[in-house]
Enzyme design. Structure first.
Site, PDB file in Angstrom:
ATOM      1  N   ARG A 139      -7.746   2.075  -2.875  1.00 50.68           N
ATOM      2  CA  ARG A 139      -8.598   1.936  -1.693  1.00 50.68           C
ATOM      3  C   ARG A 139      -9.339   3.236  -1.440  1.00 50.68           C
ATOM      4  O   ARG A 139      -8.723   4.310  -1.411  1.00 50.68           O
ATOM      5  CB  ARG A 139      -7.731   1.596  -0.482  1.00 50.68           C
ATOM      6  CG  ARG A 139      -8.533   1.146   0.708  1.00 50.68           C
ATOM      7  CD  ARG A 139      -7.660   0.473   1.751  1.00 50.68           C
ATOM      8  NE  ARG A 139      -8.441  -0.550   2.402  1.00 50.68           N
ATOM      9  CZ  ARG A 139      -8.509  -0.728   3.721  1.00 50.68           C
ATOM     10  NH1 ARG A 139      -7.785   0.000   4.521  1.00 50.68           N
ATOM     11  NH2 ARG A 139      -9.282  -1.674   4.230  1.00 50.68           N
ATOM     12  N   GLY A 191      -9.037  -6.519   8.990  1.00 53.93           N
ATOM     13  CA  GLY A 191      -7.947  -5.796   9.622  1.00 53.93           C
ATOM     14  C   GLY A 191      -7.739  -6.306  11.027  1.00 53.93           C
ATOM     15  O   GLY A 191      -6.877  -7.153  11.290  1.00 53.93           O
ATOM     16  N   GLN A 216       0.842  -1.197   0.000  1.00 52.97           N
ATOM     17  CA  GLN A 216       0.000   0.000   0.000  1.00 52.97           C
ATOM     18  C   GLN A 216       0.881   1.252   0.000  1.00 52.97           C
ATOM     19  O   GLN A 216       1.695   1.462   0.904  1.00 52.97           O
ATOM     20  CB  GLN A 216      -0.928   0.044   1.213  1.00 52.97           C
ATOM     21  CG  GLN A 216      -1.902   1.227   1.073  1.00 52.97           C
ATOM     22  CD  GLN A 216      -2.834   1.429   2.231  1.00 52.97           C
ATOM     23  OE1 GLN A 216      -2.400   1.649   3.347  1.00 52.97           O
ATOM     24  NE2 GLN A 216      -4.134   1.336   1.968  1.00 52.97           N
ATOM     25  N   TYR A 262      -5.750  11.066   3.574  1.00 50.20           N
ATOM     26  CA  TYR A 262      -4.369  11.280   3.123  1.00 50.20           C
ATOM     27  C   TYR A 262      -4.369  11.993   1.771  1.00 50.20           C
ATOM     28  O   TYR A 262      -5.420  12.377   1.251  1.00 50.20           O
ATOM     29  CB  TYR A 262      -3.598   9.955   3.136  1.00 50.20           C
ATOM     30  CG  TYR A 262      -3.594   9.370   4.533  1.00 50.20           C
ATOM     31  CD1 TYR A 262      -3.176  10.167   5.611  1.00 50.20           C
ATOM     32  CD2 TYR A 262      -4.082   8.098   4.804  1.00 50.20           C
ATOM     33  CE1 TYR A 262      -3.226   9.678   6.913  1.00 50.20           C
ATOM     34  CE2 TYR A 262      -4.124   7.611   6.106  1.00 50.20           C
ATOM     35  CZ  TYR A 262      -3.699   8.399   7.156  1.00 50.20           C
ATOM     36  OH  TYR A 262      -3.760   7.941   8.442  1.00 50.20           O
TER      37      TYR A 262
HETATM   38  C1  FMN Z   1      -3.919  -0.755  13.767  1.00 47.00           C
HETATM   39  C2  FMN Z   1      -4.581  -0.367  12.476  1.00 47.00           C
HETATM   40  C3  FMN Z   1      -3.841   0.262  11.495  1.00 47.00           C
HETATM   41  C4  FMN Z   1      -4.426   0.600  10.251  1.00 47.00           C
HETATM   42  N1  FMN Z   1      -3.644   1.142   9.269  1.00 47.00           N
HETATM   43  C5  FMN Z   1      -4.153   1.318   8.009  1.00 47.00           C
HETATM   44  C6  FMN Z   1      -3.309   1.681   6.915  1.00 47.00           C
HETATM   45  O1  FMN Z   1      -2.082   1.846   7.026  1.00 47.00           O
HETATM   46  N2  FMN Z   1      -3.903   1.827   5.695  1.00 47.00           N
HETATM   47  C7  FMN Z   1      -5.259   1.636   5.507  1.00 47.00           C
HETATM   48  O2  FMN Z   1      -5.739   1.775   4.381  1.00 47.00           O
HETATM   49  N3  FMN Z   1      -6.057   1.262   6.516  1.00 47.00           N
HETATM   50  C8  FMN Z   1      -5.538   1.077   7.755  1.00 47.00           C
HETATM   51  N4  FMN Z   1      -6.348   0.613   8.768  1.00 47.00           N
HETATM   52  C9  FMN Z   1      -7.755   0.293   8.488  1.00 47.00           C
HETATM   53  C10 FMN Z   1      -7.915  -1.208   8.201  1.00 47.00           C
HETATM   54  O3  FMN Z   1      -7.240  -1.572   6.996  1.00 47.00           O
HETATM   55  C11 FMN Z   1      -9.407  -1.577   8.054  1.00 47.00           C
HETATM   56  O4  FMN Z   1      -9.960  -0.821   7.001  1.00 47.00           O
HETATM   57  C12 FMN Z   1     -10.202  -1.329   9.316  1.00 47.00           C
HETATM   58  O5  FMN Z   1      -9.534  -1.867  10.449  1.00 47.00           O
HETATM   59  C13 FMN Z   1     -11.612  -1.919   9.209  1.00 47.00           C
HETATM   60  O6  FMN Z   1     -11.553  -3.320   8.953  1.00 47.00           O
HETATM   61  P1  FMN Z   1     -11.798  -4.397  10.146  1.00 47.00           P
HETATM   62  O7  FMN Z   1     -13.149  -4.076  10.703  1.00 47.00           O
HETATM   63  O8  FMN Z   1     -11.707  -5.732   9.515  1.00 47.00           O
HETATM   64  O9  FMN Z   1     -10.707  -4.157  11.177  1.00 47.00           O
HETATM   65  C14 FMN Z   1      -5.790   0.320  10.023  1.00 47.00           C
HETATM   66  C15 FMN Z   1      -6.538  -0.291  11.036  1.00 47.00           C
HETATM   67  C16 FMN Z   1      -5.959  -0.650  12.238  1.00 47.00           C
HETATM   68  C17 FMN Z   1      -6.782  -1.358  13.294  1.00 47.00           C
END
Ligand code: FMN
Length: 357
Positions: free
Chosen positions: A227, A311, A98, A180
């Site tokens: 994304r 995530g 990414q 971003y």
């Molecule tokens: C610790 C953490 C760091 C994250 N860092 C990013 C990132 O670098 N880039 C991004 O697009 N989303 C990031 N996210 C969002 C996740 O990719 C995801 O969209 C979000 O957690 C919702 O999905 P989930 O319900 O399965 O956790 C992050 C989420 C968490 C929990």
């Protein structure tokens, strides 16, 4: 009916199953923003996913804004990511990088000395961001990019994408969500430009459209995903009309032959975000956001998405695919370690147990 454990091909990337590890910033890069050995282990442990999307990785020193995020602009970073890609491939997985340029969402103390903070307009991010000690502080006042500088920013991303491929990645994902740089161009409140990159919706989408076309030309469209998260308010985003913005963006990039659109699905007034994407995008969709195995399988069964990403569940369950297959219980993640752990501190990072452990 598409079984979640069945293979799928997204553009030129063949996945053994439809379970994707969502990108997650973990703030564990070493000096020089180089991936460390514990990062190699972390990604290797999660290679059972059909595809891993790496944590957000800056294409240039200017693109960095958080603490200890990795880059993909130096030889040492390429070598470090090469170890990650090799480890994931040796374990039978796929991995895309990414690319995340934070734009105005930056704290100077987290950046290299002399690295600037730039954005579409000189409007600061209202949200605080953790500094080098983890305590949230005010962000920088960004400098508005000149019109003739934008091609240079796109060139930085293109170089980063080429570096990612040189490191052995299977592709790249452009981060256009979470407030971003790309989203700062898309959103009406953060983009107050009066040149061809601001104002009308066609102008606000131009940066992302040109950038995706350039990335596709550089590494092949079937190796480029993007994304989005229509309507998200994170990092001060407040688009006056997300439906209009994202309909225009999706229509404009639909013909590029890109690998996938990765949707972070949040509630949106009016039309549902997944319906919005499906109405304007004919390519593959990776759906994300608060999914469980059951919800994810239902979406795949209905043909509403081709793959699904997790995530939070991947933080604490390196063998998530095996656990889903076995109907096994899931580990709970420890939020205290989401973004901490320097050097070789594995706690809350690579020490979550697998089923066989
Ligand atoms: C610790 C953490 C760091 C994250 N860092 C990013 C990132 O670098 N880039 C991004 O697009 N989303 C990031 N996210 C969002 C996740 O990719 C995801 O969209 C979000 O957690 C919702 O999905 P989930 O319900 O399965 O956790 C992050 C989420 C968490 C929990």
């Amino acid at each position: 009916m598409a079984d979640i454990f069945s293979p799928v091909t997204l553009g030129d990337i063949a996945l053994a199953n439809r379970i994707v590890m969502a990108p997650m910033t973990r703030d564990r890069a070493g000096p020089g923003d180089v991936p460390t050995d514990i990062m190699v282990d972390y990604y290797r442990q999660r290679a059972g996913a059909g595809m891993i999307v790496t944590e957000g990785t800056q294409p240039s020193p200017t693109g960095k804004g958080y603490w200890r995020t990795p880059g993909i602009h130096s030889d040492a970073q390429v070598a470090g990511w090469g170890k990650v890609a090799d480890a994931v491939h040796d374990a039978g997985g796929k991995i895309v990088m990414q690319l995340m340029h934070v734009g105005r969402a930056a704290v100077q103390a987290n950046k290299d000395a002399g690295a600037e903070t730039v954005a579409p307009s000189a409007i600061p991010c209202p949200d605080r961001i953790p500094g080098p000690d983890g305590v949230p502080v005010e962000t920088m006042m960004p400098r508005a990019l000149e019109t003739d500088e934008i091609a240079g920013v796109i060139a930085e991303y293109v170089m980063a994408a080429r570096n990612a491929m040189a490191a052995g990645m299977d592709g790249i994902e452009l981060h256009c969500a979470s407030g971003y740089l790309p989203m700062q161009f898309l959103s009406s409140n953060s983009n107050q430009r009066t040149d061809r990159y601001g104002g009308s919706v066609d102008n606000r989408i131009r940066f992302v459209v040109e950038l995706l076309a350039a990335l596709a030309a550089a590494v092949g469209p079937g190796r480029v995903g993007f994304r989005i998260c229509p309507g998200v308010r994170f990092n001060g985003m407040d688009d006056a009309n997300p439906h209009e913005t994202y309909a225009a963006l999706l229509k404009a990039v639909d013909g590029l032959g890109l690998a996938y659109c990765h949707l972070i699905h949040i509630p949106l007034d009016g039309q549902d975000a997944l319906d919005l994407v499906r109405a304007h995008w004919n390519g593959a969709i990776i759906e994300n956001g608060g999914l469980t195995l059951e919800k994810a399988q239902a979406l795949l069964t209905d043909g509403k998405a081709q793959a699904v990403s997790f995530g939070y569940l991947y933080i604490a369950n390196p063998d998530l695919v095996d656990r889903f297959r076995a109907g096994a219980a899931l580990n709970k993640g420890n939020r205290a370690n989401f973004y901490t752990g320097a050097g070789d501190d594995r706690r809350g990072y690579t020490d979550y147990p697998t089923l066989d452990a």
